[in-house]
Write a protein that holds these residues in place. Sequence first.
Motif, PDB file in Angstrom:
ATOM      1  N   TYR A 211      89.413 -23.852  74.658  1.00 46.87           N
ATOM      2  CA  TYR A 211      90.436 -24.682  74.020  1.00 46.87           C
ATOM      3  C   TYR A 211      91.563 -23.801  73.476  1.00 46.87           C
ATOM      4  O   TYR A 211      91.396 -22.584  73.281  1.00 46.87           O
ATOM      5  N   ASP A 212      92.678 -24.433  73.185  1.00 55.17           N
ATOM      6  CA  ASP A 212      93.823 -23.721  72.625  1.00 55.17           C
ATOM      7  C   ASP A 212      93.628 -23.545  71.114  1.00 55.17           C
ATOM      8  O   ASP A 212      94.326 -24.133  70.295  1.00 55.17           O
ATOM      9  N   THR A 213      92.649 -22.730  70.774  1.00 57.09           N
ATOM     10  CA  THR A 213      92.341 -22.388  69.389  1.00 57.09           C
ATOM     11  C   THR A 213      92.088 -20.885  69.332  1.00 57.09           C
ATOM     12  O   THR A 213      91.891 -20.252  70.382  1.00 57.09           O
ATOM     13  N   PRO A 214      92.078 -20.273  68.152  1.00 56.81           N
ATOM     14  CA  PRO A 214      91.940 -18.812  68.095  1.00 56.81           C
ATOM     15  C   PRO A 214      90.709 -18.262  68.803  1.00 56.81           C
ATOM     16  O   PRO A 214      90.780 -17.189  69.412  1.00 56.81           O
ATOM     17  N   ASP A 215      89.562 -18.952  68.741  1.00 53.06           N
ATOM     18  CA  ASP A 215      88.374 -18.428  69.418  1.00 53.06           C
ATOM     19  C   ASP A 215      87.932 -19.296  70.599  1.00 53.06           C
ATOM     20  O   ASP A 215      86.871 -19.078  71.179  1.00 53.06           O
ATOM     21  N   GLY A 216      88.755 -20.295  70.957  1.00 51.65           N
ATOM     22  CA  GLY A 216      88.474 -21.111  72.122  1.00 51.65           C
ATOM     23  C   GLY A 216      87.577 -22.306  71.887  1.00 51.65           C
ATOM     24  O   GLY A 216      87.388 -23.121  72.800  1.00 51.65           O
ATOM     25  N   THR A 217      87.014 -22.443  70.689  1.00 49.58           N
ATOM     26  CA  THR A 217      86.139 -23.585  70.404  1.00 49.58           C
ATOM     27  C   THR A 217      86.856 -24.593  69.504  1.00 49.58           C
ATOM     28  O   THR A 217      87.812 -24.245  68.797  1.00 49.58           O
ATOM     29  N   CYS A 218      86.368 -25.824  69.532  1.00 48.09           N
ATOM     30  CA  CYS A 218      87.025 -26.906  68.797  1.00 48.09           C
ATOM     31  C   CYS A 218      87.024 -26.656  67.296  1.00 48.09           C
ATOM     32  O   CYS A 218      86.073 -26.091  66.734  1.00 48.09           O
TER      33      CYS A 218
END
Length: 336
Positions: A211-218
Motif C-alpha cells: 500500500y501507499d504507506t510508509p511500510d506498505g501495510t494499512c
Amino acid sequence: MRILVVGGAGYIGSHMVKRLAQDGHEVVVLDDLSTGHREAARFGELVEGDLGDSALLDRLLGQRRFAAVMHFGAYSQVGESLRRPAAYYRNNVLHTLNLLDAMRAHGVERLVFASTAAIFGEPVYIPMDETHPLLPINPYGRSKRMVEEMLADCEQAYGLQWAALRYFNAAGADPEGDLGEWHDPETHLIPIILQVASGRRPEVQVFGDDYDTPDGTCIRDYVHVTDLCDAHARALDYLRSGRPGRAWNLGNGAGFSVREVIDAARRVTGREIPLRVMPRRSGDPARLVADSAAARQELGWRPRFADLETIITHAWRWEWRMKNGGPPLAKELLGR
C-alpha cells in the motif's frame, strides 16, 4: 437514571454497562446472546431477547420507565454483511425501527446509537471529519447510514433526542481486567496478534504490504474501548441538555500501520509473533484516520488511553486470562 443497553453482553456494550453502573445508573441489558456472553453483562440486569420481538420490547419499556436507550445491538462484520445482506438489513435496520416504535409508544425520548466509520466508504480525504461524504461500500456500512437517517427523521417528526458515535477501530480491554474482546471467531487485528503471542494461533496474516504507506501495510485509527464508553456517557449528558441530535467521529487522530501494531505487541509481550504476508483484501483502504475535533470540542471528550502500547497492554492482560481459562464461559471457546 434507568438505562436500557441493547447489546450490553457484547464487547463494547458490556464495557458501557460497567461504566454506567459505576456512575450510579440502574442498567438493564437486552441481548439475545448470539454473539455476546451472559457473564459479560453481569454489571446490569440481563433480559434475554432481541429487537425483532416487538411484544418483548412493548412489555419491557411498558413495565419500567427508562430515561434513555443505548444501542450496541447491530451485526458488525463487513465480510459477513456481503454474504448475508438480508440478515444485516433485518437486524440493523428493521429491528432498530422496532426499537424506535417501542420507545415512541412508551415515551422514551433519548437514544445513543453505536454507529461506525464504515458509513464513509473509501476515504476522500484524511483525517475524516463529520462532513466527509457518506458513501458506504458494503451492507454493514449502508445499514448504519440508514439508521442515522432514520434517527434524524424521527427527531423532526417525533422529537427524538439522539446521538450517533462513529467508531473507527475499537480496541483494548477493561483496565481492571473484568472485560475484553471475546469473539468467536475473532476478526479484529489486536486480539488476533495477541492470540499468536499467547500460542493460541500460529501466525498473523498481513493482508497486503504494498500500500501507499510508509511500510506498505494499512493504517488504522485505534480507540480504547473505555474511551469509547466515556464518549457515550458524555453524549447522553449532551442529550439531557436538550441540544439537537447529531453524529460524532471517534478516533485518537493518529493512525498506526499493521506492522507498527505487531511491533508494539512484540514489545509489550516479549514474544516474537510470526507473520505471513497475504494478498490484499478487496475493499481495504490504505488509510482510515478520524478527525475527532468535534467530539473534543462539543462533548469535552479526551481519550485517556491514546497510546498504542497501553491499548495493547490492557488487551494482553485479557488475552492471558483467556489463555489460562478465562471467565467460566470462556472455557467453552478455548476448548474448540
